[in-house]
Design a protein around this motif. Structure first.
Motif, PDB file in Angstrom:
ATOM      1  N   LEU A 112       0.824  -1.210   0.000  1.00 41.39           N
ATOM      2  CA  LEU A 112       0.000   0.000   0.000  1.00 41.39           C
ATOM      3  C   LEU A 112       0.859   1.262   0.000  1.00 41.39           C
ATOM      4  N   LEU A 113       1.981   1.205   0.716  1.00 41.81           N
ATOM      5  CA  LEU A 113       2.811   2.403   0.846  1.00 41.81           C
ATOM      6  C   LEU A 113       3.984   2.429  -0.134  1.00 41.81           C
ATOM      7  N   ALA A 114       4.075   1.393  -0.970  1.00 39.40           N
ATOM      8  CA  ALA A 114       5.234   1.292  -1.864  1.00 39.40           C
ATOM      9  C   ALA A 114       5.528   2.574  -2.647  1.00 39.40           C
ATOM     10  N   PRO A 115       4.493   3.270  -3.187  1.00 45.23           N
ATOM     11  CA  PRO A 115       4.835   4.457  -3.991  1.00 45.23           C
ATOM     12  C   PRO A 115       5.426   5.602  -3.172  1.00 45.23           C
ATOM     13  N   PHE A 116       5.322   5.525  -1.843  1.00 52.53           N
ATOM     14  CA  PHE A 116       5.740   6.667  -1.028  1.00 52.53           C
ATOM     15  C   PHE A 116       7.069   6.442  -0.327  1.00 52.53           C
ATOM     16  N   GLU A 117       7.548   5.183  -0.371  1.00 50.75           N
ATOM     17  CA  GLU A 117       8.738   4.882   0.412  1.00 50.75           C
ATOM     18  C   GLU A 117       9.941   5.689  -0.057  1.00 50.75           C
ATOM     19  N   GLN A 118      10.140   5.697  -1.380  1.00 53.89           N
ATOM     20  CA  GLN A 118      11.303   6.428  -1.897  1.00 53.89           C
ATOM     21  C   GLN A 118      11.184   7.940  -1.675  1.00 53.89           C
ATOM     22  N   PRO A 119      10.047   8.562  -2.032  1.00 53.37           N
ATOM     23  CA  PRO A 119       9.924  10.005  -1.768  1.00 53.37           C
ATOM     24  C   PRO A 119      10.126  10.350  -0.286  1.00 53.37           C
ATOM     25  N   ALA A 120       9.636   9.504   0.602  1.00 56.95           N
ATOM     26  CA  ALA A 120       9.809   9.773   2.036  1.00 56.95           C
ATOM     27  C   ALA A 120      11.282   9.677   2.420  1.00 56.95           C
ATOM     28  N   CYS A 126      -6.964   5.458   0.370  1.00 57.36           N
ATOM     29  CA  CYS A 126      -5.909   5.385   1.386  1.00 57.36           C
ATOM     30  C   CYS A 126      -4.643   6.074   0.878  1.00 57.36           C
ATOM     31  N   GLN A 127      -4.309   5.800  -0.374  1.00 54.03           N
ATOM     32  CA  GLN A 127      -3.073   6.372  -0.907  1.00 54.03           C
ATOM     33  C   GLN A 127      -3.172   7.892  -1.039  1.00 54.03           C
ATOM     34  N   THR A 128      -4.361   8.394  -1.283  1.00 51.43           N
ATOM     35  CA  THR A 128      -4.533   9.848  -1.339  1.00 51.43           C
ATOM     36  C   THR A 128      -4.187  10.470   0.011  1.00 51.43           C
ATOM     37  N   LEU A 129      -4.668   9.845   1.089  1.00 55.86           N
ATOM     38  CA  LEU A 129      -4.389  10.392   2.421  1.00 55.86           C
ATOM     39  C   LEU A 129      -2.884  10.365   2.704  1.00 55.86           C
ATOM     40  N   VAL A 130      -2.235   9.275   2.315  1.00 56.84           N
ATOM     41  CA  VAL A 130      -0.792   9.176   2.552  1.00 56.84           C
ATOM     42  C   VAL A 130      -0.041  10.191   1.671  1.00 56.84           C
ATOM     43  N   GLU A 131      -0.478  10.293   0.440  1.00 57.54           N
ATOM     44  CA  GLU A 131       0.173  11.205  -0.492  1.00 57.54           C
ATOM     45  C   GLU A 131       0.089  12.650   0.021  1.00 57.54           C
ATOM     46  N   THR A 188      -1.534   9.946  10.172  1.00 55.92           N
ATOM     47  CA  THR A 188      -1.219  11.062  11.061  1.00 55.92           C
ATOM     48  C   THR A 188       0.135  11.629  10.671  1.00 55.92           C
ATOM     49  N   ASP A 189       0.217  12.951  10.586  1.00 54.78           N
ATOM     50  CA  ASP A 189       1.522  13.545  10.279  1.00 54.78           C
ATOM     51  C   ASP A 189       1.769  14.731  11.196  1.00 54.78           C
ATOM     52  N   ASP A 190       3.028  15.192  11.204  1.00 58.96           N
ATOM     53  CA  ASP A 190       3.339  16.382  12.006  1.00 58.96           C
ATOM     54  C   ASP A 190       3.708  17.539  11.070  1.00 58.96           C
ATOM     55  N   GLY A 191       2.974  17.598   9.959  1.00 57.79           N
ATOM     56  CA  GLY A 191       3.244  18.603   8.928  1.00 57.79           C
ATOM     57  C   GLY A 191       2.565  19.931   9.187  1.00 57.79           C
ATOM     58  N   VAL A 192       2.245  20.631   8.087  1.00 62.30           N
ATOM     59  CA  VAL A 192       1.768  22.006   8.201  1.00 62.30           C
ATOM     60  C   VAL A 192       0.357  22.117   8.794  1.00 62.30           C
ATOM     61  N   ALA A 229      -1.672  16.822  11.102  1.00 64.92           N
ATOM     62  CA  ALA A 229      -3.052  16.488  10.764  1.00 64.92           C
ATOM     63  C   ALA A 229      -3.289  15.005  10.991  1.00 64.92           C
ATOM     64  N   ASP A 230      -4.541  14.662  11.197  1.00 59.06           N
ATOM     65  CA  ASP A 230      -4.945  13.276  11.410  1.00 59.06           C
ATOM     66  C   ASP A 230      -6.207  13.031  10.590  1.00 59.06           C
ATOM     67  N   PHE A 231      -6.089  12.199   9.567  1.00 59.26           N
ATOM     68  CA  PHE A 231      -7.234  11.847   8.725  1.00 59.26           C
ATOM     69  C   PHE A 231      -7.531  10.372   8.943  1.00 59.26           C
ATOM     70  N   SER A 232      -8.796  10.031   9.094  1.00 59.48           N
ATOM     71  CA  SER A 232      -9.105   8.615   9.260  1.00 59.48           C
ATOM     72  C   SER A 232     -10.532   8.316   8.818  1.00 59.48           C
ATOM     73  N   PHE A 233     -10.775   7.033   8.555  1.00 56.13           N
ATOM     74  CA  PHE A 233     -12.139   6.569   8.309  1.00 56.13           C
ATOM     75  C   PHE A 233     -12.216   5.101   8.692  1.00 56.13           C
ATOM     76  N   ALA A 234     -13.423   4.663   9.010  1.00 53.00           N
ATOM     77  CA  ALA A 234     -13.602   3.286   9.476  1.00 53.00           C
ATOM     78  C   ALA A 234     -14.446   2.506   8.477  1.00 53.00           C
TER      79      ALA A 234
END
Lengths: 362, 124
Positions: free
Chosen positions: A204-212, A241-246, A274-278, A334-339
């Motif tokens: 699920l997170l594969a596309p973000f590992e390198q940019p991170a 899910c990937q949109t939230l991570v992106e 959850t992130d500690d961004g802007v 920010a903290d984005f979530s859904f169940a």
């Protein structure tokens, strides 16, 4: 001649008693019924284009429960010709706020519909043409990177890994292109299937590992309930899910932290980023889900994107009967979530069931 | 006993790369470049699983699937749809037509192996 005669849309007004009181020439054409015949009769009793008359009558019947309904009706004009008519029906109140009647606007959206169809067809073919060679590149690079074609030197290994990562990235871009095309169709969550959480989480997170890594962002992923199953549109859910991570990656400063989690929560699973961004100013918490909306902030404006990510994600999550929760303050992450409901393998999920025995409790 | 996978796919590059993955996973691979040839191979080779592309010249994957399921000699072979194109309700459609799974290209080689392992030889 009256005030609705020259309106471009077809207009039908029925009074409180449900009988036709006004109708303009466009409505006469679309419905195939003349006003002088229709006046004083309920729509359901009219002779004309049956599909459309029935749809309008059905919308009128729903007016005691709803303020406004919209639907697009397929009308078979003759053997080859199909028309699409968008019907919007709403209550009309008098000056005292009492129900005066019901108004239906009819609009011929055949041209838009055909354009949409053509565009989606075109994008689908483009995607196929791009994915086909990409499949070869990605598969070969992966096999080589894994050492299946023999041992590699360090430099060769690095190059192979890079080809692989870039092909994953390209794959992601093609998916986005397709999503753009499907945007107006709003048919999210249509292709439901049952699949294990573990299978969904993998990659699920594969596309973000390198940019991170490139930006020294600590990206963590915790998965609970990986023995449970989801019933959802897998590709759509992945996209949400990937949109939230992106977004988290986009709006986190270099060296920041992003925690992605799939957590047990009541009778379901909660997907959380959850992130500690802007962060997001609370006054924008609703607007960020609007189409093309972007918070105009000097810090974020230079980030790319069309302002569609959360709009699409919201549509997907809502199509699955849930909603995205936001918790954020400007400058404080920010903290984005859904169940979503889950089930055990082989136990079918009942849509909308709140019974905890179906859920995640072991 | 070696298990055989039949790939029905018109794109040579994909046949070669997929074959490489499957052979590394311990499978024997047969291939066909269109639906008609695929049906004939399915009858003669009796593979343990079929990977079936949709967009092919001649009869497409859906038609090929229909014919495979209609023929008692091939009806029991598990078929996995293997596609690079968006299909409306693809999972549902392929399940209704008797395919055991629906797999998107491009893919992760490990996922393909896991998928084939899951369905191979599960004759209906």
């Amino acid at each position: 001649m009256n005030i609705i005669t020259n309106i471009m849309d077809g207009i039908v007004f029925v009074d409180r008693g449900g009988n036709v009181a006004l109708m303009n020439p466009v409505a006469e054409d679309l419905l195939g019924a003349k006003f002088f015949v229709a006046i004083g009769k309920p729509v359901v009793a009219l002779q004309g284009r049956k599909e459309l008359l029935q749809a309008v009558a059905a919308d009128h019947a729903r007016m005691d429960r709803q303020r406004e309904v919209t639907q697009t009706v397929e009308v078979h004009h003759d053997a080859q010709d199909i028309m699409f008519i968008k019907c919007t029906t709403s209550r009309v109140l008098d000056w005292r706020g009492q129900l005066a009647g019901v108004l239906t606007a009819l609009r011929d959206v055949t041209a838009e519909h055909k354009t949409d169809q053509l565009r989606n067809q075109y994008l689908s073919i483009v995607a196929h043409e791009l994915r086909t060679p990409l499949t070869g590149i990605k598969t070969f690079a992966t096999m080589m990177a894994k050492g299946s074609l023999g041992p590699l030197s360090d430099r060769q290994q690095r190059v192979c890994d890079a080809i692989r990562e870039q092909s994953v990235r390209l794959e992601h871009q093609i998916d986005k292109l397709i999503n753009l095309g499907n945007l107006e169709a709003c048919e999210y969550g249509q292709d439901r299937e049952s699949f294990p959480v573990a299978e969904f989480a993998a990659g699920l997170l594969a596309p973000f590992e390198q940019p991170a890594r490139d930006r020294k962002i600590a990206l963590t992923f915790d998965v609970e309930g990986d023995d449970l199953w989801l019933q959802a549109d897998r590709a759509d859910l992945r996209r949400a899910c990937q949109t939230l991570v992106e977004n988290a990656v986009k709006f986190t400063r270099d060296g920041g932290h992003i925690a992605v989690a799939i957590e047990l929560s009541g009778a379901g699973l909660r997907f959380r980023v959850t992130d500690d961004g802007v962060g997001v100013d609370p006054r924008y918490h609703r607007r960020i889900f609007e189409k093309f909306f972007q918070v105009e902030d000097p810090l974020t404006r230079h980030h790319g994107g069309a302002g569609l990510g959360l709009f699409v994600a919201k549509g997907i999550v809502e199509a699955h009967g849930s909603r995205i929760e936001v918790s954020s303050q400007l400058g404080q992450g920010a903290d984005f979530s859904f169940a979503l409901p889950v089930h055990k393998q082989g136990v079918p999920v009942i849509a909308g069931a709140k019974n905890p025995s179906q859920g995640a409790q072991p | 006993m070696t298990r055989t996978v039949l790939i029905i796919e018109d794109e040579k590059l994909i046949v070669v790369s997929t074959q490489m993955v499957l052979e590394a996973g311990g499978f024997r691979v047969e291939s066909a470049v269109n639906g008609e040839e695929g049906i004939a191979k399915a009858r003669s080779v009796a593979p343990d699983l079929i990977l079936l592309d949709i967009m092919m010249p001649g009869i497409d994957g859906w038609e090929t699937l229909t014919r495979l399921k209609r023929d008692p000699a091939t009806a029991g072979i598990p078929v996995v749809i293997f596609t690079a194109r968006e299909h409306a309700r693809g999972h549902q459609r392929s399940a209704e037509m008797g395919a055991v799974d629906y797999f998107r290209k491009p893919f992760e080689p490990d996922e393909l192996i896991a998928l084939v392992e899951k369905h191979v030889g599960q004759r209906a």
